[in-house]
Scaffold this motif. Structure first.
Motif, PDB file in Angstrom:
ATOM      1  N   VAL A 224       0.822  -1.322  -0.127  1.00 51.23           N
ATOM      2  CA  VAL A 224      -0.092  -0.054  -0.041  1.00 51.23           C
ATOM      3  C   VAL A 224       0.860   1.159   0.120  1.00 51.23           C
ATOM      4  N   TYR A 225       2.055   0.991   0.422  1.00 44.75           N
ATOM      5  CA  TYR A 225       2.911   2.366   0.470  1.00 44.75           C
ATOM      6  C   TYR A 225       4.050   2.109  -0.860  1.00 44.75           C
ATOM      7  N   GLN A 226       3.715   1.242  -1.805  1.00 47.84           N
ATOM      8  CA  GLN A 226       4.589   1.387  -2.818  1.00 47.84           C
ATOM      9  C   GLN A 226       4.191   2.401  -4.011  1.00 47.84           C
ATOM     10  N   ASN A 227       4.868   3.202  -4.383  1.00 50.73           N
ATOM     11  CA  ASN A 227       4.524   4.128  -5.397  1.00 50.73           C
ATOM     12  C   ASN A 227       4.020   3.509  -6.697  1.00 50.73           C
ATOM     13  N   LEU A 228       3.224   4.579  -7.547  1.00 47.89           N
ATOM     14  CA  LEU A 228       2.585   3.885  -8.483  1.00 47.89           C
ATOM     15  C   LEU A 228       2.315   4.879  -9.767  1.00 47.89           C
ATOM     16  N   VAL A 229       1.989   4.546 -10.695  1.00 47.42           N
ATOM     17  CA  VAL A 229       1.543   5.353 -11.797  1.00 47.42           C
ATOM     18  C   VAL A 229       0.092   5.641 -11.925  1.00 47.42           C
ATOM     19  N   ALA A 230      -0.237   6.811 -11.729  1.00 43.81           N
ATOM     20  CA  ALA A 230      -1.587   7.250 -11.755  1.00 43.81           C
ATOM     21  C   ALA A 230      -2.003   7.924 -13.004  1.00 43.81           C
ATOM     22  N   VAL A 231      -3.483   7.505 -13.330  1.00 46.83           N
ATOM     23  CA  VAL A 231      -4.043   7.851 -14.714  1.00 46.83           C
ATOM     24  C   VAL A 231      -5.344   8.600 -14.448  1.00 46.83           C
ATOM     25  N   ARG A 232      -6.028   9.189 -15.262  1.00 45.01           N
ATOM     26  CA  ARG A 232      -7.509   9.418 -15.259  1.00 45.01           C
ATOM     27  C   ARG A 232      -8.042   8.013 -15.510  1.00 45.01           C
ATOM     28  N   THR A 233      -9.337   7.929 -14.570  1.00 49.91           N
ATOM     29  CA  THR A 233      -9.841   6.662 -14.861  1.00 49.91           C
ATOM     30  C   THR A 233     -10.439   6.403 -16.321  1.00 49.91           C
ATOM     31  N   ALA A 234     -10.666   7.510 -16.968  1.00 44.51           N
ATOM     32  CA  ALA A 234     -11.504   7.263 -18.230  1.00 44.51           C
ATOM     33  C   ALA A 234     -10.465   6.672 -19.166  1.00 44.51           C
ATOM     34  N   ASP A 235      -9.027   7.022 -18.999  1.00 40.76           N
ATOM     35  CA  ASP A 235      -7.958   6.545 -19.719  1.00 40.76           C
ATOM     36  C   ASP A 235      -7.406   5.136 -19.361  1.00 40.76           C
ATOM     37  N   LEU A 236      -7.950   4.723 -18.158  1.00 40.31           N
ATOM     38  CA  LEU A 236      -7.309   3.346 -17.776  1.00 40.31           C
ATOM     39  C   LEU A 236      -7.216   2.110 -18.891  1.00 40.31           C
ATOM     40  N   ASN A 237      -8.061   1.682 -19.792  1.00 38.79           N
ATOM     41  CA  ASN A 237      -8.148   0.758 -20.639  1.00 38.79           C
ATOM     42  C   ASN A 237      -7.551   1.210 -21.767  1.00 38.79           C
ATOM     43  N   LYS A 238      -7.096   2.404 -22.122  1.00 37.33           N
ATOM     44  CA  LYS A 238      -6.845   2.794 -23.450  1.00 37.33           C
ATOM     45  C   LYS A 238      -5.334   2.253 -23.800  1.00 37.33           C
ATOM     46  N   PRO A 239      -5.083   2.029 -24.981  1.00 37.45           N
ATOM     47  CA  PRO A 239      -3.806   1.646 -25.473  1.00 37.45           C
ATOM     48  C   PRO A 239      -2.541   2.282 -24.809  1.00 37.45           C
ATOM     49  N   PHE A 240      -2.571   3.503 -24.839  1.00 41.18           N
ATOM     50  CA  PHE A 240      -1.291   4.225 -24.422  1.00 41.18           C
ATOM     51  C   PHE A 240      -0.749   3.659 -22.882  1.00 41.18           C
ATOM     52  N   VAL A 241      -1.975   3.682 -22.062  1.00 40.73           N
ATOM     53  CA  VAL A 241      -1.820   3.367 -20.474  1.00 40.73           C
ATOM     54  C   VAL A 241      -1.521   1.828 -20.453  1.00 40.73           C
ATOM     55  N   GLN A 242      -2.098   1.012 -21.414  1.00 37.89           N
ATOM     56  CA  GLN A 242      -1.450  -0.295 -21.521  1.00 37.89           C
ATOM     57  C   GLN A 242      -0.328  -0.718 -21.847  1.00 37.89           C
ATOM     58  N   ASP A 243       0.398   0.406 -22.577  1.00 40.37           N
ATOM     59  CA  ASP A 243       1.806   0.252 -23.044  1.00 40.37           C
ATOM     60  C   ASP A 243       2.667   0.676 -21.915  1.00 40.37           C
ATOM     61  N   ILE A 244       2.239   1.947 -21.103  1.00 42.01           N
ATOM     62  CA  ILE A 244       2.897   1.998 -20.057  1.00 42.01           C
ATOM     63  C   ILE A 244       2.920   1.118 -19.097  1.00 42.01           C
ATOM     64  N   ILE A 245       1.985   0.415 -18.785  1.00 45.62           N
ATOM     65  CA  ILE A 245       2.068  -0.847 -18.068  1.00 45.62           C
ATOM     66  C   ILE A 245       2.842  -2.031 -18.310  1.00 45.62           C
ATOM     67  N   ALA A 246       2.973  -2.191 -19.820  1.00 44.04           N
ATOM     68  CA  ALA A 246       3.767  -3.290 -20.219  1.00 44.04           C
ATOM     69  C   ALA A 246       5.202  -2.706 -20.164  1.00 44.04           C
ATOM     70  N   ALA A 247       5.432  -1.612 -20.287  1.00 44.38           N
ATOM     71  CA  ALA A 247       7.067  -1.103 -20.273  1.00 44.38           C
ATOM     72  C   ALA A 247       7.451  -1.312 -18.537  1.00 44.38           C
ATOM     73  N   TYR A 248       6.328  -1.002 -17.667  1.00 42.11           N
ATOM     74  CA  TYR A 248       7.050  -1.065 -16.503  1.00 42.11           C
ATOM     75  C   TYR A 248       7.253  -2.665 -15.991  1.00 42.11           C
ATOM     76  N   LYS A 249       6.287  -3.712 -16.638  1.00 46.84           N
ATOM     77  CA  LYS A 249       6.370  -5.019 -16.458  1.00 46.84           C
ATOM     78  C   LYS A 249       7.486  -5.585 -17.187  1.00 46.84           C
ATOM     79  N   SER A 250       8.400  -4.913 -18.183  1.00 48.02           N
ATOM     80  CA  SER A 250       9.317  -5.697 -18.928  1.00 48.02           C
ATOM     81  C   SER A 250      10.553  -5.924 -18.440  1.00 48.02           C
ATOM     82  N   ARG A 251      11.106  -6.930 -18.940  1.00 49.70           N
ATOM     83  CA  ARG A 251      12.449  -7.174 -18.386  1.00 49.70           C
ATOM     84  C   ARG A 251      13.609  -6.222 -18.573  1.00 49.70           C
ATOM     85  N   GLU A 252      13.278  -5.314 -19.833  1.00 54.68           N
ATOM     86  CA  GLU A 252      14.242  -4.303 -20.084  1.00 54.68           C
ATOM     87  C   GLU A 252      14.197  -3.233 -18.746  1.00 54.68           C
ATOM     88  N   PHE A 253      12.943  -3.227 -18.136  1.00 50.59           N
ATOM     89  CA  PHE A 253      12.757  -2.022 -16.941  1.00 50.59           C
ATOM     90  C   PHE A 253      13.417  -2.856 -15.915  1.00 50.59           C
TER      91      PHE A 253
END
Length: 277
Positions: A224-253
């Motif tokens: 609960v105290y780990q920092n996070l990426v916040a977005v507007r709720t309306a954007d959560l399922n949009k492609p650019f947000v999903q790409d941000i999520i995938a970038a954080y989950k990548s082996r490169e990161f």
């Protein structure tokens, strides 16, 4: 000073009110992304790890740095930012509710724990009674500091107190007779010259040149105290947000985290990646 002026300039735009497309949810096909982050490690995580990944996918990425915990959420809600990275879920939930902002968590990020530092003492055991202790003045980060103070046996809190909401009124016994000095989080590194001990959020500690290895005590950071990426709720399922999520989950990161952010508390998805190696 440059970063501070950038923050003030953006804040002025937000306060003045944004019209037209800025007040709307982002276009799902957009390729220009604006991140907001506090100056220091979370801005650096985007710069070193996330931006290169997104740029390979055709995005243009801009980072705006802030020196406070207030303007980034207003800027995001108003549309001046597409995402921000500086806060944990407790802070986001409380801030969004209080200010009626429609913001949501997208993904957790590697987090520098809050820690206690001192220029006057080499360890917490050598602290005499009556020391001054600077703490964050926002409720959620103050609660984190009080939990650590109880672990150090400098205070006790009332039984059955929720560690997420604990405040000064919940202190049952001030064992060390410490004096708490609440300050804005960004001011805490400078308070080291005037107080005996200071609790400093990881991003501001690292931005001021302090090292996690020089802390006298580190928080055991829970999810609960780990920092996070916040977005507007309306954007959560949009492609650019999903790409941000995938970038954080990548082996490169993950590789960037291992190289440049040693000592940070890793996320569950990063630990899962490590387990597969």
């Amino acid at each position: 000073m440059r970063v501070f002026m950038q923050s003030l300039a953006l804040a002025a735009v937000v306060v003045a009110g944004l019209a037209g497309p800025y007040a709307q949810a982002a276009d799902p096909a957009k390729k220009e992304l604006v991140f907001g982050a506090t100056a220091g490690p979370y801005s650096d995580q985007i710069k070193l790890g996330i931006k290169p990944i997104l740029e390979k996918q055709g995005y243009s990425v801009k980072i705006i740095e802030f020196n406070d915990y207030v303007q980034p959420n207003f800027a995001l809600a108003q549309g001046a930012l597409d995402a921000n990275v500086f806060q944990h879920e407790v802070y986001l939930r409380n801030f969004a509710s209080k200010n009626k902002l429609d913001l949501v968590e997208a993904i957790k990020v590697p987090t520098a724990p809050i820690a206690i530092y001192s220029k006057k003492y080499k360890d917490v055991k050598s602290a005499p009674d009556g020391v001054t202790v600077a703490v964050p003045n926002d409720p959620t980060n103050l609660a984190r500091a009080l939990v650590v103070l109880q672990q150090l046996k400098w205070i006790t809190v009332k039984p059955n107190t929720d560690p997420i909401t604990v405040s000064e009124k919940d202190i049952a016994e001030n064992i060390k007779h410490i004096k708490l000095v609440p300050l804005e989080a960004a001011q805490l590194p400078r308070s080291l010259d005037d107080t005996d001990f200071s609790f400093i959020n990881g991003n501001f500690a690292l931005a001021s040149g302090l090292k996690l290895t020089s802390a006298l005590a580190l928080e055991d950071t829970t999810p609960v105290y780990q920092n996070l990426v916040a977005v507007r709720t309306a954007d959560l399922n949009k492609p650019f947000v999903q790409d941000i999520i995938a970038a954080y989950k990548s082996r490169e990161f993950l590789a960037v985290t291992d190289k440049s952010f040693q000592g940070f508390v890793k996320t569950d998805y990063q630990r899962a990646l490590e387990a597969k190696q």
